[in-house]
Design a protein around this motif. Structure first.
Motif, PDB file in Angstrom:
ATOM      1  N   LEU A 131      38.507  24.134  18.405  1.00 49.59           N
ATOM      2  CA  LEU A 131      38.588  25.478  18.974  1.00 49.59           C
ATOM      3  C   LEU A 131      39.886  25.822  19.459  1.00 49.59           C
ATOM      4  N   HIS A 132      40.417  24.826  20.057  1.00 45.60           N
ATOM      5  CA  HIS A 132      41.870  25.092  20.723  1.00 45.60           C
ATOM      6  C   HIS A 132      42.690  25.484  19.472  1.00 45.60           C
ATOM      7  N   GLU A 133      42.914  24.690  18.448  1.00 43.42           N
ATOM      8  CA  GLU A 133      43.718  25.230  17.443  1.00 43.42           C
ATOM      9  C   GLU A 133      43.263  26.465  16.667  1.00 43.42           C
ATOM     10  N   ALA A 135      42.165  29.018  18.265  1.00 41.34           N
ATOM     11  CA  ALA A 135      42.536  30.087  19.333  1.00 41.34           C
ATOM     12  C   ALA A 135      43.945  30.359  19.094  1.00 41.34           C
ATOM     13  N   HIS A 136      44.886  29.042  18.729  1.00 34.51           N
ATOM     14  CA  HIS A 136      46.087  29.405  18.488  1.00 34.51           C
ATOM     15  C   HIS A 136      46.159  30.272  17.374  1.00 34.51           C
ATOM     16  N   LEU A 137      45.557  30.705  16.494  1.00 33.52           N
ATOM     17  CA  LEU A 137      45.501  31.652  15.429  1.00 33.52           C
ATOM     18  C   LEU A 137      45.679  33.082  15.858  1.00 33.52           C
ATOM     19  N   ARG A 145      45.743  34.487  28.171  1.00 33.45           N
ATOM     20  CA  ARG A 145      44.469  35.162  27.256  1.00 33.45           C
ATOM     21  C   ARG A 145      44.341  33.856  26.233  1.00 33.45           C
ATOM     22  N   PHE A 146      45.161  33.165  26.161  1.00 38.63           N
ATOM     23  CA  PHE A 146      44.706  31.645  25.101  1.00 38.63           C
ATOM     24  C   PHE A 146      43.612  31.073  25.952  1.00 38.63           C
ATOM     25  N   TRP A 147      43.910  30.791  27.147  1.00 34.56           N
ATOM     26  CA  TRP A 147      42.913  29.911  27.899  1.00 34.56           C
ATOM     27  C   TRP A 147      41.698  30.598  27.998  1.00 34.56           C
ATOM     28  N   PRO A 176      47.239  16.904  24.984  1.00 31.29           N
ATOM     29  CA  PRO A 176      46.706  17.851  24.006  1.00 31.29           C
ATOM     30  C   PRO A 176      47.583  18.830  23.830  1.00 31.29           C
ATOM     31  N   THR A 177      47.952  19.312  22.671  1.00 33.16           N
ATOM     32  CA  THR A 177      48.982  20.541  22.511  1.00 33.16           C
ATOM     33  C   THR A 177      48.101  21.847  22.329  1.00 33.16           C
TER      34      THR A 177
END
Ligand SMILES: [Zn+2]
Length: 177
Positions: A131-133, A135-137, A145-147, A176-177
């Motif tokens: 999900l983290h990755e 969300a980066h899209l 906003r990302f968090w 984690p990145t």
């Protein structure tokens, strides 16, 4: 996959090892660690066994890219529904060459890669990393906003704690990145 071609095997004997045998891939070679007291017959038996195990593991890895994509689609439905077109990746893959990071994403070609080390972790941690990755899209940088997007996942904070614990336990894994 190497198919039927047998890899170059390097056997290392260790006096400190009693019964444990382990193997890992190092470039083109496979390194097999065995106890020093093993006979030649035991050595050859264990090399075959470890090569089979490694091949099985890598087979599972290759097959599960489809599962990973299905998982991504489910996460988009659950947590990023409003962004469905933006969040859909072009490709999602497990990779073994990403030792420094849990996952990475290239917004330009919408590709996501997840480290095979995450594969052994609990489902809810795999979901967080993915999900983290995803969300980066939508938001490439780690801003508020990302968090907020990532925070839609109920176990986000718990998963970050889990990953930090794993990173702290191994000497050179960064956060984690
Ligand atoms: Zn990130």
């Amino acid at each position: 996959m190497a198919g039927t071609r047998k890899p170059v095997v390097e056997v290392r004997r260790s006096q400190r090892r009693r019964r444990t045998v382990s193997a890992y891939r190092d470039g083109e070679r496979v390194v097999v660690l065995i106890p020093d007291q093993f006979s030649r017959a035991e050595e050859s038996e264990w090399v075959d066994r470890m090569l089979a195990r490694l091949a099985a593991r890598e087979g599972r890895l290759a097959r599960s890219d489809d599962e990973l994509l299905a998982r991504a689609n489910r996460l988009i439905d659950l947590y990023l529904a409003g962004y469905a077109t933006k969040a859909v990746p072009a490709s999602v893959r497990w990779v073994t060459n990403q030792n420094g990071r849990w996952g990475s994403c290239t917004p330009a070609d919408r590709s996501i890669r997840i480290s095979h080390r995450v594969q052994e972790m609990p489902e809810w941690v795999i979901d967080y990393v993915l999900l983290h990755e995803l969300a980066h899209l939508i938001v490439p940088s780690h801003n508020a906003r990302f968090w907020a997007l990532v925070g839609r996942y109920p176990k986000a904070e718990r998963a970050r704690g889990y990953l930090e614990g794993v990173a702290a336990a191994s000497s050179c894994a960064p956060l984690p990145t």
